[in-house]
Every structure is written in C-alpha cells, then in structure tokens.
Scaffold this motif. Structure first.
Motif, short mmCIF file in Angstrom:
data_model
loop_
_atom_site.label_atom_id
_atom_site.label_comp_id
_atom_site.label_asym_id
_atom_site.label_seq_id
_atom_site.Cartn_x
_atom_site.Cartn_y
_atom_site.Cartn_z
N LYS A 9 0.83 -1.21 0.00
CA LYS A 9 0.00 0.00 0.00
C LYS A 9 0.86 1.26 0.00
O LYS A 9 0.55 2.24 -0.68
CB LYS A 9 -0.93 0.02 1.22
CG LYS A 9 -2.06 -0.96 1.14
CD LYS A 9 -2.96 -0.86 2.36
CE LYS A 9 -4.08 -1.88 2.29
NZ LYS A 9 -4.92 -1.83 3.49
N LEU A 13 1.11 4.16 -3.01
CA LEU A 13 0.89 5.58 -2.76
C LEU A 13 2.07 6.43 -3.22
O LEU A 13 1.89 7.39 -3.97
CB LEU A 13 0.62 5.81 -1.26
CG LEU A 13 0.40 7.27 -0.85
CD1 LEU A 13 -0.92 7.78 -1.42
CD2 LEU A 13 0.44 7.40 0.65
N ASP A 47 -2.72 6.17 5.52
CA ASP A 47 -3.38 5.06 4.84
C ASP A 47 -3.11 5.18 3.35
O ASP A 47 -2.27 5.96 2.93
CB ASP A 47 -4.88 5.02 5.16
CG ASP A 47 -5.62 6.29 4.78
OD1 ASP A 47 -5.17 7.00 3.84
OD2 ASP A 47 -6.64 6.59 5.40
N GLU A 48 -3.85 4.42 2.54
CA GLU A 48 -3.59 4.41 1.09
C GLU A 48 -3.92 5.73 0.39
O GLU A 48 -3.60 5.92 -0.76
CB GLU A 48 -4.33 3.24 0.41
CG GLU A 48 -5.82 3.25 0.55
CD GLU A 48 -6.31 2.63 1.85
OE1 GLU A 48 -7.51 2.83 2.16
OE2 GLU A 48 -5.53 1.97 2.57
N ARG A 49 -4.55 6.67 1.10
CA ARG A 49 -4.86 7.98 0.52
C ARG A 49 -3.80 9.02 0.84
O ARG A 49 -3.74 10.06 0.21
CB ARG A 49 -6.21 8.48 1.00
CG ARG A 49 -7.36 7.59 0.53
CD ARG A 49 -8.60 7.89 1.30
NE ARG A 49 -8.27 7.63 2.71
CZ ARG A 49 -9.12 7.67 3.70
NH1 ARG A 49 -10.36 7.97 3.48
NH2 ARG A 49 -8.75 7.41 4.94
#
Length: 147
Positions: A9, A13, A47-49
């Motif tokens: 992940k 990103l 996180d992945e964002r």
C-alpha cells in the motif's frame, strides 16, 4: 498512532503520479520501500490515501516526507501531525525531524511552517532549489508547554 506496515500500500501511494512529481524528484521508475519499511528504517503514518513517510537518517535525525493524494480530505491533518510527532519523539530515537520543500511547492511549505518546522537553510536537492526545515525534540517540548 501506529505506523502502517503494508509495504504494498505504501509503495502504491508513493509511486502514484500525483505524488511522484513532488516527492520523488530525480528518481526513474517506481521506488520500492519494502526493505526500509521491513527493517524499521522508514515509518509510514496514514493510509492508502496519504500520510507521512519518516526516514531514519541516523543519529536521531529523521526525514519527514508528506505523501497525500490531491483529492484526500485534509481535515484533521494537524491532529495527525501532532500524533506523528508524539510517536517519533516518544517511541523512536528521533531528536530532530527534517524536511526539504521545493521553492515551487507552496502548499508543502505552508503545511511545514504551520506544523512548527523552522527554516534551517536554503539548499538544493537533486537539482531542485528549496528550503531545509527542522523541528527538534526541544521545539516539541516547548510546544507542549504552550498548550
């Protein structure tokens, strides 16, 4: 706040085109952070964002790299920064955070200054002119006393 350890992940990103153009200047192809994540030489909070990638430079100095997709909701980012600082200064050997901000990246400079980083010097990194900013454990303890 617990660091994210899913290297897949994190790699997805940091290699995203919207992030690469500001954070992986001078690197060709995808970067694989798996070895530094697995060894603990890099920590990722988020996180992945998006989030913050912290890279251990040694002797208590860690580089902070902002990694947010443009569409990520940035509400709560200052709270997140406070939690990351707390983790870094309380749970690692960190005594100083550093970050490089390209002169053309005004949003990153605004965020770094708002987070309490201070200009250390003008410098160049991989052919890009910018500022090296620092935030020390002393700055952190001083900020806690002012709350």
């Amino acid at each position: 706040m617990t660091p994210l350890t899913d290297a897949f992940k994190i790699n997805a990103l940091v290699n995203h085109p919207a992030i690469r153009e500001h954070t992986l200047m001078g690197f060709e192809g995808d970067i694989d952070l798996t070895p530094v994540i697995e060894s603990g030489q890099a920590l990722f909070f988020g996180d992945e964002r998006g989030g913050f990638l912290m890279h251990n430079k040694g002797q208590g100095v860690w580089d902070a790299h902002t990694q947010f997709l443009p569409e990520t909701d940035k509400r709560g980012i200052m709270t997140m920064i406070a939690e990351v600082k707390r983790h870094m200064f309380c749970r690692t050997d960190c005594i100083m955070l550093t970050t490089f901000v390209e002169h053309t990246n005004k949003p990153a400079l605004f965020l770094a200054l708002r987070a309490g980083f201070r200009k250390f010097r003008e410098t160049e990194m991989l052919g890009h002119a910018g500022l090296l900013l620092t935030f020390t454990v002393k700055d952190w303890t001083r900020s806690l006393c002012q709350q």
